[in-house]
Design an enzyme around this catalytic site. Structure first.
Site, mmCIF file in Angstrom:
data_model
loop_
_atom_site.group_PDB
_atom_site.id
_atom_site.type_symbol
_atom_site.label_atom_id
_atom_site.label_comp_id
_atom_site.label_asym_id
_atom_site.label_seq_id
_atom_site.Cartn_x
_atom_site.Cartn_y
_atom_site.Cartn_z
ATOM 1 C CE LYS A 76 -2.234 -1.104 3.849
ATOM 2 N NZ LYS A 76 -1.647 -2.409 4.217
ATOM 3 N NE ARG A 113 6.356 -0.540 10.312
ATOM 4 C CZ ARG A 113 5.248 -0.486 9.568
ATOM 5 N NH1 ARG A 113 5.278 0.095 8.388
ATOM 6 N NH2 ARG A 113 4.126 -1.006 9.989
ATOM 7 N NE ARG A 173 1.900 -4.853 11.159
ATOM 8 C CZ ARG A 173 2.936 -4.712 10.338
ATOM 9 N NH1 ARG A 173 4.079 -5.298 10.614
ATOM 10 N NH2 ARG A 173 2.830 -3.980 9.266
ATOM 11 N NE ARG A 233 -4.257 -1.442 9.760
ATOM 12 C CZ ARG A 233 -3.186 -0.815 9.282
ATOM 13 N NH1 ARG A 233 -3.222 0.461 9.027
ATOM 14 N NH2 ARG A 233 -2.078 -1.478 9.057
ATOM 15 N NE ARG A 283 7.302 -2.941 6.256
ATOM 16 C CZ ARG A 283 5.988 -2.762 6.301
ATOM 17 N NH1 ARG A 283 5.326 -2.473 5.202
ATOM 18 N NH2 ARG A 283 5.356 -2.912 7.430
HETATM 19 P P1 AMP Z 1 0.798 0.551 8.990
HETATM 20 O O1 AMP Z 1 1.980 1.428 8.862
HETATM 21 O O2 AMP Z 1 -0.377 1.003 8.173
HETATM 22 O O3 AMP Z 1 1.119 -0.909 8.789
HETATM 23 O O4 AMP Z 1 0.302 0.686 10.523
HETATM 24 C C1 AMP Z 1 1.148 0.332 11.588
HETATM 25 C C2 AMP Z 1 0.333 0.171 12.856
HETATM 26 O O5 AMP Z 1 -0.300 1.406 13.206
HETATM 27 C C3 AMP Z 1 -0.800 -0.848 12.800
HETATM 28 O O6 AMP Z 1 -0.356 -2.174 12.998
HETATM 29 C C4 AMP Z 1 -1.688 -0.343 13.940
HETATM 30 O O7 AMP Z 1 -1.151 -0.680 15.196
HETATM 31 C C5 AMP Z 1 -1.591 1.164 13.787
HETATM 32 N N1 AMP Z 1 -2.612 1.672 12.849
HETATM 33 C C6 AMP Z 1 -2.404 2.278 11.653
HETATM 34 N N2 AMP Z 1 -3.558 2.610 11.057
HETATM 35 C C7 AMP Z 1 -4.536 2.199 11.897
HETATM 36 C C8 AMP Z 1 -5.953 2.228 11.850
HETATM 37 N N3 AMP Z 1 -6.614 2.741 10.793
HETATM 38 N N4 AMP Z 1 -6.631 1.714 12.908
HETATM 39 C C9 AMP Z 1 -6.005 1.213 13.974
HETATM 40 N N5 AMP Z 1 -4.672 1.119 14.082
HETATM 41 C C10 AMP Z 1 -3.927 1.610 13.055
#
Ligand code: AMP
Length: 223
Positions: free
Chosen positions: A13, A160, A171, A88, A127
């Site tokens: 994404k 990360r 996740r 999400r 990553r």
């Molecule tokens: P990402 O970078 O999109 O993979 O997000 C990393 C982490 O941020 C996720 O695993 C969640 O812990 C938190 N996070 C990001 N976006 C959301 C969302 N829309 N709702 C809840 N938690 C989020």
């Protein structure tokens, strides 16, 4: 105009959103990156979300929705906004519908990046992330010019914390349980574009661009 990127962690994404930003003048808004920024800054928000993010859980809906609301209120929305990682959950999708109605924003399309578990595990495993500017790399498929160093800002790349094997497992579980229902949610609204995201970045991007052009026409025609 608003676009949503939907897909498992590691589906690409962020990478694809970055390409669209460059080519179409869209602004990419990543809730994950905003939360990581807050954690890096050590703000109240950062401290509150740290545990959820590190163990691979979702941050509570109202909290992450407030972060997004604040970002969108700032303007700077270019030729359109790509939401990378929001919504999400179905609840978040409902909150987003309320926000869109309130501000008369149009949801133009939902780009669903489909990739097998094998592919996303391989991507997440290699990553690397820049803790300073948020850029993403992959040790095999998208390495930086100098090993371990960010091309954009020169900072040292890191893994990360939520890319640790235990957090990755969590996740993916969360994705299957809480995020996947959004596929049906948006399919019913007739705005879902399924994109095979298992190939190379350029190949996937071509499909993304085709989907955006298709949806853009429909959006302008008010369909
Ligand atoms: P990402 O970078 O999109 O993979 O997000 C990393 C982490 O941020 C996720 O695993 C969640 O812990 C938190 N996070 C990001 N976006 C959301 C969302 N829309 N709702 C809840 N938690 C989020």
């Amino acid at each position: 105009m608003i676009w949503i990127f939907l897909g498992a962690p590691g589906a690409g994404k962020g990478t694809q959103a970055e390409r669209l930003r460059e080519d179409f003048g869209f602004v990419s808004v990543s809730t994950g990156e905003m939360l990581r920024e807050a954690m890096r800054a050590g703000s109240e928000l950062g401290k509150t979300v740290q545990e959820y993010v590190t163990r691979g859980d979702l941050v509570p809906d109202d909290l992450v929705a407030a972060v997004l609301r604040e970002r969108l209120a700032q303007g700077n929305t270019g030729n359109g906004v790509i939401l990378d990682g929001f919504p999400r959950t179905v609840r978040q999708a409902e909150i987003l519908e309320e926000m869109l109605a309130k501000h008369c924003w149009q949801l133009c399309g939902v780009l669903y990046l489909e990739a097998s578990e094998e592919v996303v595990l391989q991507r997440l495993g290699g990553r690397r992330n820049c803790p300073q500017c948020g850029a993403n790399y992959h040790v095999v498929t998208m390495p930086p010019k100098v090993e371990g160093v960010c091309d954009r800002c020169g900072a040292e790349l890191v893994i990360r914390p939520d890319d640790a094997p235990e957090a990755i497992r969590k996740r993916l579980e969360v994705y299957h349980q809480q995020t996947k229902p959004l596929i049906a949610f948006y399919d019913q609204r007739g705005i879902l574009e399924r994109i095979d995201a298992s190939g190379e970045v350029d190949e996937v991007y071509q499909a993304v661009k085709d989907a955006v052009s298709r949806r853009w026409q429909k959006c302008l025609a008010g369909e």
